[in-house]
Design a protein around this motif. Structure first.
Motif, PDB file in Angstrom:
ATOM      1  N   ALA A 197      -1.247 -10.307   3.153  1.00  0.00           N
ATOM      2  CA  ALA A 197      -1.063  -8.949   3.512  1.00  0.00           C
ATOM      3  C   ALA A 197      -0.487  -8.562   2.715  1.00  0.00           C
ATOM      4  N   VAL A 198       0.337  -8.921   1.643  1.00  0.00           N
ATOM      5  CA  VAL A 198       0.866  -8.110   0.214  1.00  0.00           C
ATOM      6  C   VAL A 198       0.027  -7.537   0.173  1.00  0.00           C
ATOM      7  N   ASP A 224      -2.718  -0.376   0.660  1.00  0.00           N
ATOM      8  CA  ASP A 224      -2.117   0.892   1.928  1.00  0.00           C
ATOM      9  C   ASP A 224      -1.479   2.221   0.831  1.00  0.00           C
ATOM     10  N   HIS A 225      -1.098   1.644  -0.286  1.00  0.00           N
ATOM     11  CA  HIS A 225      -0.128   2.646  -1.342  1.00  0.00           C
ATOM     12  C   HIS A 225      -0.968   3.352  -2.331  1.00  0.00           C
ATOM     13  N   LYS A 269      -3.016  -6.400   0.522  1.00  0.00           N
ATOM     14  CA  LYS A 269      -3.274  -5.122   1.590  1.00  0.00           C
ATOM     15  C   LYS A 269      -1.929  -4.440   2.320  1.00  0.00           C
ATOM     16  N   ALA A 270      -0.899  -4.517   1.659  1.00  0.00           N
ATOM     17  CA  ALA A 270       0.247  -3.799   1.392  1.00  0.00           C
ATOM     18  C   ALA A 270       0.476  -2.556   0.601  1.00  0.00           C
ATOM     19  N   TYR A 271       0.043  -3.304  -0.421  1.00  0.00           N
ATOM     20  CA  TYR A 271       0.003  -2.424  -2.103  1.00  0.00           C
ATOM     21  C   TYR A 271      -1.065  -1.005  -1.854  1.00  0.00           C
ATOM     22  N   PHE A 299       5.502  -1.330   4.078  1.00  0.00           N
ATOM     23  CA  PHE A 299       4.426  -1.443   5.163  1.00  0.00           C
ATOM     24  C   PHE A 299       4.942   0.230   5.094  1.00  0.00           C
TER      25      PHE A 299
END
Ligand SMILES: Cc1cc2nc3c(=O)[nH]c(=O)nc-3n(C[C@H](O)[C@H](O)[C@H](O)COP(=O)(O)O)c2cc1C
Length: 201
Positions: free
Chosen positions: A103-104, A110-111, A106-108, A50
């Protein structure tokens, strides 16, 4: 050489509707682009931390000011961005979780949303000239006219965030009501044609 980036998200692998349909998409795309290159980004098998304070330090300061922790954190993001930049077409096969994204994914995201890298400081998306196809698997019916259509928070969000980084040519395939159970086979029967057409477009 045309390049396809295939992003997969479901942890259900051989039982997954979104993975089966993404595989079909890739197969059809390959037959339409015999000289094309395909990259796989399986987010379940990807090291996907994250966003944290080190990442933020890396994203908003020049490289010469990065601590070792910030340099390491931002390298993860830099590598995802480089992979995305090299693609002409991006297919994302994802489940809907709780009306939104897993969530994975969304985490991607955010990168890959980075001021000065994928979106300019005056809010212009920089990844122009690309195309994206989203295959969104869900148990419920979110098709136009459904009484719960507006509960789908995934489609508009994905359109918005991709447009933010410059990807405005986005097709969303709602693989909903597939009733795929544990196998996903029904989904391929139901949505195979629309996925094949999207891959050929
Ligand atoms: C944690 C979790 C949350 C889910 N939330 C929703 C939801 O909000 N709406 C829906 O229609 N289906 C929901 N589902 C069902 C999945 O979207 C559906 O089973 C889909 O086919 C999963 O994709 P996959 O087959 O590629 O794994 C959820 C499933 C899980 C495991």
């Amino acid at each position: 050489m045309p390049t396809l980036l295939a992003i997969t998200v479901s942890p259900r692998y051989e039982h997954s509707t979104s993975r089966k349909l993404t595989e079909l998409f890739v197969e059809k795309w390959r037959s339409g682009h015999p000289d094309g290159q395909i990259s796989d980004r399986d987010l379940i098998k990807t090291h996907l931390p994250f966003v944290d304070a080190h990442w933020i330090g890396g994203a908003f300061t020049p490289p010469e000011q990065h601590s070792p922790e910030s340099a390491a954190a931002i390298k993860v993001s830099d590598d995802f961005v480089a992979e995305l930049k090299s693609a002409d077409h991006i297919v994302i096969g994802t489940p809907m979780y709780n009306f939104s994204l897993p969530a994975v994914l969304k985490a991607y995201i955010d990168h890959i949303v980075r001021v000065g890298v994928t979106v300019s400081s005056d809010n212009v998306g920089l990844l122009t000239g690309k195309k994206a196809t989203i295959i969104l698997a869900s148990g419920g019916n979110f098709s136009p006219g459904s009484p719960v259509e507006r509960f789908n928070r995934a489609s508009d969000y994905l359109r918005q965030v991709l447009a933010w980084i410059g990807i405005t040519d986005v097709e969303i395939i709602l693989a909903d009501r597939a009733r795929a159970g544990m196998t996903g086979e029904t989904a391929v029967e139901s949505f195979g044609e629309v996925v094949s057409l999207a891959a050929a477009a």
